[in-house]
Design a protein around this motif. Structure first.
Motif, PDB file in Angstrom:
ATOM      1  N   UNK A 183     -27.329   7.027 -15.249  1.00 21.74           N
ATOM      2  CA  UNK A 183     -27.708   8.128 -16.149  1.00 21.74           C
ATOM      3  C   UNK A 183     -27.270   9.471 -15.567  1.00 21.74           C
ATOM      4  N   UNK A 184     -27.465   9.659 -14.266  1.00 24.53           N
ATOM      5  CA  UNK A 184     -27.074  10.924 -13.614  1.00 24.53           C
ATOM      6  C   UNK A 184     -25.565  11.116 -13.702  1.00 24.53           C
ATOM      7  N   UNK A 185     -24.827   9.999 -13.623  1.00 23.09           N
ATOM      8  CA  UNK A 185     -23.358  10.106 -13.597  1.00 23.09           C
ATOM      9  C   UNK A 185     -22.747  10.161 -14.987  1.00 23.09           C
ATOM     10  N   UNK A 186     -23.619  10.057 -16.028  1.00 29.81           N
ATOM     11  CA  UNK A 186     -23.067  10.058 -17.395  1.00 29.81           C
ATOM     12  C   UNK A 186     -23.535  11.259 -18.212  1.00 29.81           C
ATOM     13  N   UNK A 187     -24.617  11.898 -17.777  1.00 24.43           N
ATOM     14  CA  UNK A 187     -25.278  12.892 -18.650  1.00 24.43           C
ATOM     15  C   UNK A 187     -24.518  14.221 -18.728  1.00 24.43           C
ATOM     16  N   UNK A 188     -24.869  15.032 -19.742  1.00 26.86           N
ATOM     17  CA  UNK A 188     -24.280  16.388 -19.862  1.00 26.86           C
ATOM     18  C   UNK A 188     -25.220  17.425 -19.260  1.00 26.86           C
ATOM     19  N   UNK A 195     -39.851  18.722  -8.210  1.00 30.94           N
ATOM     20  CA  UNK A 195     -39.632  17.917  -7.011  1.00 30.94           C
ATOM     21  C   UNK A 195     -39.101  18.791  -5.889  1.00 30.94           C
ATOM     22  N   UNK A 196     -39.558  18.452  -4.669  1.00 33.76           N
ATOM     23  CA  UNK A 196     -39.133  19.245  -3.506  1.00 33.76           C
ATOM     24  C   UNK A 196     -37.784  18.748  -2.996  1.00 33.76           C
ATOM     25  N   UNK A 197     -37.291  17.645  -3.547  1.00 31.55           N
ATOM     26  CA  UNK A 197     -35.965  17.161  -3.146  1.00 31.55           C
ATOM     27  C   UNK A 197     -35.890  16.709  -1.695  1.00 31.55           C
ATOM     28  N   UNK A 198     -37.015  16.234  -1.166  1.00 29.38           N
ATOM     29  CA  UNK A 198     -37.057  15.820   0.248  1.00 29.38           C
ATOM     30  C   UNK A 198     -36.748  14.336   0.405  1.00 29.38           C
ATOM     31  N   UNK A 199     -37.181  13.540  -0.586  1.00 30.14           N
ATOM     32  CA  UNK A 199     -37.130  12.084  -0.439  1.00 30.14           C
ATOM     33  C   UNK A 199     -35.811  11.513  -0.971  1.00 30.14           C
ATOM     34  N   UNK A 200     -35.178  10.717  -0.103  1.00 26.79           N
ATOM     35  CA  UNK A 200     -33.910  10.061  -0.473  1.00 26.79           C
ATOM     36  C   UNK A 200     -34.163   8.577  -0.708  1.00 26.79           C
ATOM     37  N   UNK A 201     -33.287   7.889  -1.425  1.00 25.13           N
ATOM     38  CA  UNK A 201     -32.088   8.408  -2.094  1.00 25.13           C
ATOM     39  C   UNK A 201     -32.352   9.127  -3.409  1.00 25.13           C
ATOM     40  N   UNK A 202     -33.591   9.239  -3.886  1.00 26.12           N
ATOM     41  CA  UNK A 202     -33.852   9.887  -5.187  1.00 26.12           C
ATOM     42  C   UNK A 202     -33.248  11.291  -5.240  1.00 26.12           C
ATOM     43  N   UNK A 203     -33.363  12.024  -4.125  1.00 19.29           N
ATOM     44  CA  UNK A 203     -32.918  13.430  -4.105  1.00 19.29           C
ATOM     45  C   UNK A 203     -31.402  13.548  -4.286  1.00 19.29           C
ATOM     46  N   UNK A 204     -30.705  12.401  -4.212  1.00 22.50           N
ATOM     47  CA  UNK A 204     -29.250  12.430  -4.441  1.00 22.50           C
ATOM     48  C   UNK A 204     -28.903  12.639  -5.909  1.00 22.50           C
ATOM     49  N   UNK A 205     -29.830  12.284  -6.807  1.00 20.63           N
ATOM     50  CA  UNK A 205     -29.461  12.237  -8.236  1.00 20.63           C
ATOM     51  C   UNK A 205     -28.944  13.555  -8.800  1.00 20.63           C
ATOM     52  N   UNK A 206     -29.606  14.707  -8.502  1.00 19.21           N
ATOM     53  CA  UNK A 206     -29.064  15.956  -9.050  1.00 19.21           C
ATOM     54  C   UNK A 206     -27.618  16.205  -8.587  1.00 19.21           C
ATOM     55  N   UNK A 207     -27.331  15.803  -7.347  1.00 16.03           N
ATOM     56  CA  UNK A 207     -25.977  16.041  -6.804  1.00 16.03           C
ATOM     57  C   UNK A 207     -24.972  15.119  -7.508  1.00 16.03           C
ATOM     58  N   UNK A 208     -25.439  13.902  -7.829  1.00 15.81           N
ATOM     59  CA  UNK A 208     -24.537  12.974  -8.562  1.00 15.81           C
ATOM     60  C   UNK A 208     -24.239  13.531  -9.945  1.00 15.81           C
ATOM     61  N   UNK A 209     -25.262  14.128 -10.563  1.00 16.23           N
ATOM     62  CA  UNK A 209     -25.066  14.707 -11.909  1.00 16.23           C
ATOM     63  C   UNK A 209     -24.086  15.872 -11.839  1.00 16.23           C
ATOM     64  N   UNK A 210     -24.263  16.699 -10.800  1.00 15.03           N
ATOM     65  CA  UNK A 210     -23.374  17.848 -10.597  1.00 15.03           C
ATOM     66  C   UNK A 210     -21.945  17.354 -10.426  1.00 15.03           C
ATOM     67  N   UNK A 211     -21.809  16.286  -9.661  1.00 13.46           N
ATOM     68  CA  UNK A 211     -20.484  15.710  -9.393  1.00 13.46           C
ATOM     69  C   UNK A 211     -19.820  15.208 -10.672  1.00 13.46           C
ATOM     70  N   UNK A 212     -20.677  14.828 -11.635  1.00 18.56           N
ATOM     71  CA  UNK A 212     -20.090  14.308 -12.885  1.00 18.56           C
ATOM     72  C   UNK A 212     -19.836  15.447 -13.875  1.00 18.56           C
ATOM     73  N   UNK A 213     -20.113  16.692 -13.440  1.00 17.74           N
ATOM     74  CA  UNK A 213     -19.823  17.848 -14.301  1.00 17.74           C
ATOM     75  C   UNK A 213     -20.976  18.242 -15.205  1.00 17.74           C
ATOM     76  N   UNK A 214     -22.158  17.656 -14.952  1.00 12.54           N
ATOM     77  CA  UNK A 214     -23.321  18.005 -15.795  1.00 12.54           C
ATOM     78  C   UNK A 214     -23.844  19.391 -15.426  1.00 12.54           C
ATOM     79  N   UNK A 215     -24.569  19.997 -16.384  1.00 17.11           N
ATOM     80  CA  UNK A 215     -25.310  21.228 -16.081  1.00 17.11           C
ATOM     81  C   UNK A 215     -26.615  20.798 -15.432  1.00 17.11           C
TER      82      UNK A 215
END
Ligand code: BV8
Ligand code: ZN
Length: 255
Positions: A183-188, A195-215
């Motif tokens: 979902x992170x790699x497909x969304x717009x 979220x404080x973005x401390x816990x991995x791998x969950x905290x990777x998701x925003x970066x994966x979305x960014x990598x896919x060009x999402x806002x």
């Protein structure tokens, strides 16, 4: 990015992801993971208590904590953020809710197919054979400052019943993680809410979305550093999500 640019993108989005952390349940009265523990567990760091080692060392202390948390969730109601997230699904072609939370407030607000990366308080199982355990509907009201509770035993192998959450050091459920990642790699548009973005791998998701060009938009009352390509809406989840929905799509039922 202005709110109007963001709401325009939201109106044009084909697939929106809302990724939530403990802050999304904070306004329902559920302490966040970083909030200090109280009562019986005051002296513990949650990251220490939320482990298989802690459970094996003291099953009653650990099971008592999860039952106390489950009771708090049962006494809580979904808040404006949960409601707005459910409403959002009526306005966009595809909405995926991915949560780190172990409560059922998204479901009780009406969200469908919620992806629980860190499991759930409501799906305990045998620690030895994995057999699912059905929790009694109502347990006696537990003392507010907590109590030790002997965990139930598995009917098949008499192993201890453990919480259905993902402990630190444990792998995330494979199906949840791959669905969240897809979902992170497909969304717009990707909202990271509370979220404080401390816990991995969950905290990777925003970066994966960014990598896919999402806002990518972070929603949190507490400002933290983000990259120049990400956006930040500073404020509580319920106010910000409801305001976004009104700005982008007009009405929203009164709470
Ligand atoms: C893994 C269930 C692969 C339990 C949770 C050593 C060995 C193994 C792994 C590691 C290791 N060292 C580090 C790791 C990785 C580790 C990790 O990330 N540790 C952290 C502490 C650094 N991760 C793991 O172990 C994961 N598994 O890596 O497996 C592996 C396996 C074996 C060996 C090697 C690797 C498993 C992680 C899952 C842990 N389980 N929950 C339970 O609940 O008891 S995580 C827990 O933290 C909750 O799920 C919570 O949601 C989550 C994240 O916290 P947040 O949601 O962000 O909550 P937090 O309190 O931090 O922040 C709240 C935010 O809300 C704040 O920013 C606040 O400002 C904001 N807020 C407040 N009010 C509002 C608000 N926002 C909006 N509106 C408001 N009103
Ligand atoms: Zn068993």
């Amino acid at each position: 990015m202005t709110i109007s640019t963001l709401t325009q993108q939201l109106r044009e989005a084909k697939h929106v992801v809302v990724f939530t952390g403990a802050g999304a349940s904070a306004e329902s009265g559920i302490p966040t993971f970083r909030d200090a523990l109280t009562g019986l567990w005051e002296r513990f760091d949650p990251a220490q208590l939320a482990t298989a080692e802690a459970f094996r060392a003291d099953p009653s202390l650990c099971w008592g904590w999860y039952e106390w948390r489950r009771q708090k969730v049962g006494q809580a109601q979904p808040n404006g953020a949960h409601v707005a997230i459910t409403e959002l699904a009526n306005y966009v072609p595809k909405l995926t809710v991915v949560t780190q939370n172990v409560d059922d407030l998204h479901e009780r607000a009406g969200s469908q197919d919620v992806i629980h990366l860190h499991g759930s308080l409501h799906t305990p199982r045998c620690i030895d054979c994995g057999l699912a355990y059905t929790l009694p509907l109502t347990s006696d009201a537990l003392p507010e400052d907590g109590s030790r509770i002997e965990p139930p035993r598995c009917s098949a192998c008499s192993g201890y019943v453990r919480s259905g959450v993902v402990w630190f050091g444990e792998m995330l459920p494979e199906d949840a993680w791959s669905a969240g990642l897809a979902a992170a790699e497909e969304c717009d548009v990707f909202f990271s809410v509370g979220t404080s973005g401390i816990v991995y791998p969950a905290a990777e998701l925003p970066l994966r979305a960014l990598g896919n060009g999402a806002t990518v938009v972070h929603i949190n009352p507490v400002r933290f550093d983000i990259s120049t390509q990400e956006h930040f809406l500073q404020g509580p989840a319920s106010t910000m999500m409801q305001c976004l929905l009104r700005e982008a799509f007009g009405g929203l039922p009164a709470l």
